[in-house]
Design a protein around this motif. Structure first.
Motif, PDB file in Angstrom:
ATOM      1  N   GLN A  10       0.838  -1.244   0.043  1.00 48.46           N
ATOM      2  CA  GLN A  10      -0.191   0.047   0.003  1.00 48.46           C
ATOM      3  C   GLN A  10       0.811   1.237  -0.141  1.00 48.46           C
ATOM      4  OE1 GLN A  10      -2.721  -0.125   3.308  1.00 48.46           O
ATOM      5  NE2 GLN A  10      -3.590  -2.229   2.964  1.00 48.46           N
ATOM      6  N   GLN A  14       1.841   4.567  -3.107  1.00 44.09           N
ATOM      7  CA  GLN A  14       1.513   6.105  -2.554  1.00 44.09           C
ATOM      8  C   GLN A  14       2.524   6.738  -2.616  1.00 44.09           C
ATOM      9  OE1 GLN A  14      -0.535   5.399   1.163  1.00 44.09           O
ATOM     10  NE2 GLN A  14      -2.223   4.466   0.524  1.00 44.09           N
ATOM     11  N   ILE A  18       3.266  10.195  -4.683  1.00 43.23           N
ATOM     12  CA  ILE A  18       3.728  11.435  -4.324  1.00 43.23           C
ATOM     13  C   ILE A  18       4.997  11.979  -4.836  1.00 43.23           C
ATOM     14  CG2 ILE A  18       4.386  12.827  -2.294  1.00 43.23           C
ATOM     15  CD1 ILE A  18       2.453  10.528  -0.429  1.00 43.23           C
TER      16      ILE A  18
END
Length: 261
Positions: A10, A14, A18
């Motif tokens: 996960q 991400q 970013i």
């Protein structure tokens, strides 16, 4: 029933998203400068302040783990002076860094670190960090030995050795010339020569800053990691390196071995 993803599964996408967003919004120069400045605060100033405050928040625990006795410890005035000298050195390094980035940008040159929308693979980070550690060991060991030549020691390196019982902040308590050529360049050059991703450089920088704060802390934490460099501050003529590899090669770890026996 769907198997839940691991935390790593996960987090990585991400983080990649970013990072890609940051690269698309800001210039490579701004990313390199701001990221490096932020790392200085998080991985040098915070650990150094925590080590320094141990005397205040946990004095009994602190004294139990101090390598050298209380009479040798620096006074509050000396600690305050150390704080301002380190701040001046970091401001100097940041000004030089910003000037070089601006000059390179005006000349149309790319950053010496790779700054791209994708993050480096873990294997690449590990490889470049290990190689950078070995290169830094050579650069730091030989520049440090050079600074112990009497003429250079008196003019430059003696300032760093005023702390015979070092504290974490004293890792960067040095003459400006020493700070640039013996502290800053041995860390910044290896990833540049390797063409490393800027994130890999930051991982390496974070390790080196936490490590230097720890080995100067004066405490016997983390498998007594500080003892080798603490002995250098006490005896002056051994343990010049960071990893201990070149001290072993050149026999400059002898006094430490005799002392242990």
């Amino acid at each position: 029933m769907e198997v839940p993803k691991s935390i790593l599964d996960q987090v990585l996408p991400q983080a990649a998203a970013i990072w890609a967003d940051i690269v698309s919004k800001y210039s490579p120069q701004k990313i390199e400068f701001v990221g490096t400045l932020l790392l200085q605060f998080l991985t040098f100033w915070l650990p150094s302040i925590c080590y320094t405050l141990l005397d205040v928040v946990a004095p009994t625990f602190s004294q139990r783990h101090k390598i050298q006795p209380a009479p040798k410890q620096p006074t509050r005035r000396e600690i305050a002076r150390c704080f301002f000298v380190v701040l001046q050195n970091q401001l100097l390094a940041s000004i030089i860094h910003l000037t070089l980035l601006s000059a390179a940008s005006k000349a149309g040159l790319k950053s010496t670190y790779r700054i791209e929308t994708s993050l480096p693979a873990p294997v690449e980070i590990l490889r470049d960090v290990i190689l950078s550690m070995l290169m830094r060991e050579a650069l730091f060991y030989y520049s440090h030995r050079l600074l112990h030549i009497p003429s250079l020691y008196v003019r430059i390196h003696k300032k760093h050795h005023r702390f015979t019982a070092p504290i974490a902040l004293a890792a960067q308590f040095a003459h400006p010339i020493e700070h640039i050529f013996a502290n800053t360049l041995p860390i910044s050059l290896p990833p540049q020569l390797l063409g490393s991703h800027v994130v890999t450089f930051w991982v390496f920088l974070a390790y080196e800053l936490v490590n230097t704060a720890t080995v100067h802390s004066g405490y016997d934490f983390f498998c007594q990691k500080a003892k080798m460099h603490d002995l250098h501050h006490e005896k002056f003529n051994l343990n010049y390196g960071s990893l201990g590899l070149l001290d072993w090669v050149h026999g400059t770890d002898k006094l430490k071995k005799r002392r242990a026996e």
